[in-house]
Design an enzyme around this catalytic site. Structure first.
Site, PDB file in Angstrom:
ATOM      1  CB  THR A 112       3.568   7.612   6.663  1.00  8.11           C
ATOM      2  OG1 THR A 112       4.857   7.445   6.065  1.00  8.11           O
ATOM      3  CG2 THR A 112       2.509   7.446   5.606  1.00  8.11           C
ATOM      4  CG  ASN A 163      13.228  12.009   1.015  1.00 10.87           C
ATOM      5  OD1 ASN A 163      12.629  13.039   0.735  1.00 10.87           O
ATOM      6  ND2 ASN A 163      12.977  10.871   0.407  1.00 10.87           N
ATOM      7  CD  GLN A 167      15.732  11.766   5.895  1.00  9.40           C
ATOM      8  OE1 GLN A 167      16.795  11.686   6.524  1.00  9.40           O
ATOM      9  NE2 GLN A 167      15.097  10.690   5.476  1.00  9.40           N
ATOM     10  CB  SER A 212      10.384   9.110  11.113  1.00 10.38           C
ATOM     11  OG  SER A 212      10.428   7.725  11.047  1.00 10.38           O
ATOM     12  CG  HIS A 253      12.386   4.260  10.860  1.00 13.15           C
ATOM     13  ND1 HIS A 253      12.959   4.026   9.645  1.00 13.15           N
ATOM     14  CD2 HIS A 253      11.179   4.797  10.599  1.00 13.15           C
ATOM     15  CE1 HIS A 253      12.128   4.400   8.679  1.00 13.15           C
ATOM     16  NE2 HIS A 253      11.038   4.884   9.248  1.00 13.15           N
ATOM     17  CB  THR A 266      -3.456   1.134  23.104  1.00 10.34           C
ATOM     18  OG1 THR A 266      -4.829   0.812  23.281  1.00 10.34           O
ATOM     19  CG2 THR A 266      -2.705   0.892  24.404  1.00 10.34           C
ATOM     20  CB  CYS A 285      10.135   5.884   0.241  1.00  4.60           C
ATOM     21  SG  CYS A 285      10.555   6.195   1.948  1.00  4.60           S
TER      22      CYS A 285
HETATM   23  N1  PLP Z   1       9.197  11.951   5.067  1.00  2.00           N
HETATM   24  C1  PLP Z   1      10.485  11.802   4.745  1.00  2.00           C
HETATM   25  C2  PLP Z   1      11.258  12.997   4.281  1.00  2.00           C
HETATM   26  C3  PLP Z   1      11.118  10.564   4.850  1.00  2.00           C
HETATM   27  O1  PLP Z   1      12.402  10.431   4.523  1.00  2.00           O
HETATM   28  C4  PLP Z   1      10.344   9.454   5.294  1.00  2.00           C
HETATM   29  C5  PLP Z   1      10.940   8.104   5.330  1.00  2.00           C
HETATM   30  O2  PLP Z   1      11.586   7.660   4.420  1.00  2.00           O
HETATM   31  C6  PLP Z   1       9.005   9.656   5.643  1.00  2.00           C
HETATM   32  C7  PLP Z   1       8.468  10.911   5.514  1.00  2.00           C
HETATM   33  C8  PLP Z   1       8.153   8.531   6.168  1.00  2.00           C
HETATM   34  O3  PLP Z   1       8.514   8.235   7.502  1.00  2.00           O
HETATM   35  P1  PLP Z   1       7.918   6.965   8.285  1.00  2.00           P
HETATM   36  O4  PLP Z   1       8.690   5.782   7.819  1.00  2.00           O
HETATM   37  O5  PLP Z   1       8.154   7.261   9.733  1.00  2.00           O
HETATM   38  O6  PLP Z   1       6.465   6.891   7.979  1.00  2.00           O
END
Ligand code: PLP
Length: 375
Positions: A71, A146, A180, A200, A202, A238, A322
């Protein structure tokens, strides 16, 4: 037994990543910007982690910047437009909210915006070509969706933009949210020729709160908030070194033998799809999609079916995870690609990880069969 199938939302931190986090937190706790021994050691560690991750991704380490997540990586690129004279930005209707939520902000600042349809889940080069105008400054099309897993034709879309650039000697920044895509499909930002991409931690068994920004030509990029000058002035603050070490460990695990792992995921996806089809459910994910994402339409409203799965220990998502924050995001994406409203309202997403086990797959299929007649 918990059967976790919401890996497109987040994945479980791997043991190796957790270990790397705690080792670095314990041994390299100096600030990488400090010039004393502890700071210099932390700086060396940071450089080492960056080089290792960049190598795994097949990109120069000078193109890789750490952020707090995708994000933020997206925000860094799109907000940088606010420095420049307003022009036009083109995105697709299936972008994640992290991209799409910028449109009203840009419009407020005098920008023109256009959202391309993604009929059947895919953005077409013809439609992109028709949307390009002399004042277009940025095109943002995600690499893998996603919600459906659709693999977008990024190479062709980049080519379309580059050909248009040549006609008028203008530069357009091609950004691709690649969250993704990393480790889940064949993907190389360098080969695709994109200018920027977001990632990302995670989503690949790494920690939350760590992400990456790829910039093909960092010197041409001026962030809105360079702050303390870290990350060569591209992202102040940081550095989260323990999380960066954990991300390196996760990336080493996930990105090694990637072709084999992706093939395994594809095999499992085929088994799940077969079970879903035998229940008479419609598959929403297109043929050309990530082996880690299966989107389908059950016979019940999404919330009801996902609750029934959850009651049986199967954790899936009723769209994009999300969407639980940004209400209806998954459904908006499905409608944006032309899925019928009644199908979209029954959509469920099952998403896999490399840590998914055979027992989990068997358990999932048993529950799908058990719910066969639920309506
Ligand atoms: N973009 C996509 C396609 C995602 O699936 C996600 C997370 O669900 C994000 C952006 C946001 O990622 P982050 O949680 O690292 O901000």
């Amino acid at each position: 037994m918990d059967l976790y199938f919401d890996n497109a939302a987040t994945t479980k931190l791997s043991e190796r990543a957790l270990q790397a986090y705690s080792d670095t937190a314990r041994l390299f706790w100096g600030n990488p910007s400090s010039v004393h021994r502890l700071g210099l050691e932390a700086r060396r560690k940071l450089d080492e982690e960056r080089s290792a991750i960049a190598r795994l991704m097949g990109i120069p380490s000078s193109s890789l910047f750490f952020t707090s997540g995708a994000t933020e990586s997206i925000a860094a690129v799109i907000s940088s437009l606010l420095f420049t004279t307003p022009g036009k930005i083109i995105i697709s209707r299936i972008e994640h909210e992290a991209v799409a939520s910028w449109l009203p902000v840009l419009r407020q600042h005098g920008w023109k915006t256009e959202e391309l349809r993604a009929k059947g889940g895919f953005v077409s080069a013809e439609e992109l070509r028709a949307a390009l105008t002399p004042d277009t400054k940025l095109v943002a099309i995600m690499a893998v969706n996603n919600v459906t897993g659709a693999i977008e034709p990024i190479e062709e879309l980049v080519r379309t933009v580059r050909e248009y650039e040549k006609e008028g000697r203008r530069r357009i920044f091609f950004f691709s949210d690649s969250v993704q895509a990393l480790g889940k499909v064949e993907y190389s930002p360098e080969k695709l020729g994109i200018d920027g991409a977001s990632f990302s931690g995670h989503k690949i068994n790494g920690p939350r709160g760590i992400g990456m920004l790829y910039l093909r030509n960092p010197s041409a990029f001026r962030p809105l908030a360079p702050a303390g000058g870290q990350e060569k002035g591209k992202r102040g603050g940081t550095e989260n070194l323990p999380a960066i070490s954990a991300l390196r460990a996760a990336a080493e695990e996930w990105l090694s033998d990637q072709a084999e792992k992706n093939a395994k995921a594809a095999e499992r996806k085929a088994m799940i799809v077969e079970a879903l089809r035998s229940c008479g459910y419609d598959l929403i994910s297109p043929e050309h999609s990530s082996p880690y994402i299966i989107s389908f339409s059950s016979l019940l409203p999404s919330e009801v079916y996902t609750r029934m799965l959850s009651d049986r220990g199967v954790y899936a998502s009723s769209g994009s995870a999300c969407s639980n924050n940004a209400k209806g995001e998954g459904e908006k994406i499905l409608l944006g690609m032309g899925v019928r409203p009644d199908t979209a309202s029954r959509a469920v997403r099952i998403s896999l990880s490399n840590s998914t086990t055979d027992e989990e797959i068997e358990g999932l299929i048993a529950v799908i069969n058990e719910l066969r007649d639920a309506r």
